[in-house]
Structures are given as structure tokens and as C-alpha cells.
Enzyme design. Structure first.
Site, PDB file in Angstrom:
ATOM      1  N   SER A  90      20.732  34.427  24.828  1.00 33.53           N
ATOM      2  CA  SER A  90      20.576  34.971  23.641  1.00 33.53           C
ATOM      3  C   SER A  90      21.905  36.054  23.229  1.00 33.53           C
ATOM      4  O   SER A  90      22.563  36.354  23.890  1.00 33.53           O
ATOM      5  CB  SER A  90      19.299  36.065  23.591  1.00 33.53           C
ATOM      6  OG  SER A  90      19.189  37.050  22.707  1.00 33.53           O
ATOM      7  N   TYR A  93      15.205  42.479  29.075  1.00 41.63           N
ATOM      8  CA  TYR A  93      15.494  41.153  28.515  1.00 41.63           C
ATOM      9  C   TYR A  93      17.026  41.028  27.984  1.00 41.63           C
ATOM     10  O   TYR A  93      17.615  39.941  28.232  1.00 41.63           O
ATOM     11  CB  TYR A  93      14.747  41.119  26.958  1.00 41.63           C
ATOM     12  CG  TYR A  93      15.209  39.819  26.278  1.00 41.63           C
ATOM     13  CD1 TYR A  93      14.504  38.843  26.274  1.00 41.63           C
ATOM     14  CD2 TYR A  93      15.802  39.885  25.185  1.00 41.63           C
ATOM     15  CE1 TYR A  93      14.787  37.563  25.678  1.00 41.63           C
ATOM     16  CE2 TYR A  93      16.160  38.826  24.453  1.00 41.63           C
ATOM     17  CZ  TYR A  93      15.496  37.652  24.682  1.00 41.63           C
ATOM     18  OH  TYR A  93      15.959  36.505  23.921  1.00 41.63           O
TER      19      TYR A  93
END
Length: 268
Positions: free
Chosen positions: A149, A163
Site C-alpha cells: 500500500s 496497517y
């Protein structure tokens, strides 16, 4: 040189974890467009998994399971090994996110995300090593693509601590795995998506126009962007790209000007 030589996936078999929706499904659609022989997709929810397979056609084979645990990983590896003698492409896409205020962030939100986003890609790749190397060669290497990401390349304003840490870890893990597996003709790379509509990124899904305002090229990503990037890395076109993380983000990481920046004239 022709497009088929560069991007064709004919004769190859792939596994895409979390392939029933969102970015995973976009990658599956890209592989199908490139002529891949067969794509296995996994997910915890059998109904959605089977619906996606039916929609995309006979080349897509669903396998339901939970790969957030070692037992689930072993079950998936056994299932694939019982069906295939080789695996040409593995896409480690399954992932989770968790947001909480710093002072309230729970251990569950740490462990769940770190396990699925970092531990699972490593051990699933490790346990599929025999299949990945079965037909891999210098002329046609096997490919492993980890889905990271942009949040692993820069911080975002949301309190998604595990995350963001997990995606940064996955990017560095990609480099380390690449250094080892290139010896076996298995090339490891990663994709760092930006704003793509999905159940995980509900802002991009439900407020695309608003999200686009903060993206340099002024739109959120779509299936062509993600599918095309994955095909590049999986095909002959990407055979000289090893250990790299490709930001597919419309310029968020590398072409985004800060809101406030110094006057180039030095304030004069």
C-alpha cells in the site's frame, strides 16, 4: 517484438488470495485478459467467492478458506498441490486493516493485521516453494507479487497503526524475499496501490470524486490500472524487475506537492 511476447500469460497458472473482490478481483481480470490458463482465488466468504468465479468464467477456480492461520495456509497449499504440478504466479493480496485512537488501540487490532498482512504472505510463499520452482527457469521465472500500500511508503492521516506498519514491513520483506528467491528463478515484487474502490477503502468507493481532489492525476484507480500493473509484473515484460515495489497511485507518493511549501524565491 510484439505485445503477445511482452504481456501474454498463456500457459500459466496463478493463485490470487483475496481474489473475489476489490483489488484482488481487478488483478484476476487483468490475468484473464492476458490469456492466463487458470486462476485460483481464495476468500473466507464462500458465497461471494463462488459468485465471482461464476461471473468471470471457467478459468477462475474458487477455494474457500481462512489463510490468516497456519492451519488455513496448510489447507490451501494441500488443495493447490492436489490439483497442480506447478504454480507460475502467486499474488499475496489478502489483507486486513484496523483503525483506533492511539490510546485505545487494541492488541487484537495489532495481531490480526500483522498476521494476515505480513506473516501470511511469507509462509504461504514458503510453503508453495515446491510448486513455484517446479517449472521456473532463467528463461521463464515464476512470479510472486505482494500487494502492499502507499501507506507503507508514507503515513496517512488515519490512526491505522498496525496497517501502516504491516505494509511498510511487507515492502521490506519483498526485498529480502527477492534476494533469496531470485536464486531459484522466482522473482518477488510488490504493488503499492493508492486509492482504489473496495470494501477496505470505502472512501474511494463511495466518495470517489472527493478522493480524486487529493490525487495528482485527479481520479481514483480502476481495474485497468491495477490489472495492467499486475500483468506487467507477472509477464515477460516484468522479468527484469526484481524486489521492486511499484506505486500505482496516480502520483500520491512521488508527485504530490505539500499543502504548504516554501516560496521558491525565498520569501522575496
Amino acid at each position: 517484438m510484439n505485445l503477445n511476447d511482452l504481456f501474454s500469460l498463456e500457459g500459466r497458472t496463478a493463485l490470487v488470495t483475496g481474489g473475489s473482490r476489490g483489488i484482488g478481483r481487478m488483478i484476476v481480470e487483468g490475468f484473464l485478459a492476458a490469456g492466463i490458463d487458470r486462476v485460483y482465488i481464495t476468500a473466507r466468504k464462500g458465497g461471494e467467492l463462488n459468485e465471482t468465479a461464476e461471473e468471470l468464467g471457467d478459468k477462475v477456480v474458487p477455494i474457500q478458506g481462512d489463510i490468516s492461520t497456519m492451519e488455513g495456509i496448510d489447507e490451501l497449499v494441500a488443495e493447490i498441490s492436489g490439483r497442480e504440478k506447478k504454480l507460475d504466479i502467486l499474488v499475496n493480496n489478502a489483507g486486513a486493516a484496523w483503525g483506533n485512537d492511539y490510546l485505545d488501540f487494541p492488541e487484537q487490532g495489532w495481531d490480526k493485521v500483522m498476521n494476515l498482512n505480513v506473516k501470511t504472505p511469507f509462509f504461504l510463499t514458503q510453503k508453495l516453494h515446491t510448486l513455484l520452482t517446479a517449472a521456473a527457469s532463467h528463461q521463464r521465472p515464476a512470479k510472486v507479487i505482494n500487494i502492499a500500500s502507499v501507506d507503507g511508503l508514507r503515513i496517512n492521516p488515519w490512526e491505522t497503526y498496525s496497517y501502516q506498519a504491516s505494509k511498510a514491513a511487507l515492502i521490506h520483506l519483498t526485498r529480502r524475499m527477492a534476494a533469496r528467491l531470485v536464486q531459484d528463478h522466482v522473482y518477488v515484487t510488490a504493488i503499492a496501490p493508492g486509492a482504489f474502490p473496495s470494501d477496505m477503502n470505502k472512501v474511494a468507493r463511495d466518495m470517489g470524486d472527493e478522493s480524486a481532489k487529493g490525487i495528482p492525476n485527479k481520479r481514483v484507480g480502476d481495474a485497468l490500472d491495477m490489472g495492467g500493473s499486475a500483468v506487467y509484473l507477472a509477464s515477460r515484460a516484468g522479468d527484469y524487475t526484481v524486489g521492486e515495489t511499484l506505486a500505482v497511485d496516480g502520483g500520491i507518493v512521488n508527485a504530490h506537492l505539500p499543502t504548504h511549501f516554501a516560496d521558491p524565491a525565498g520569501g522575496r
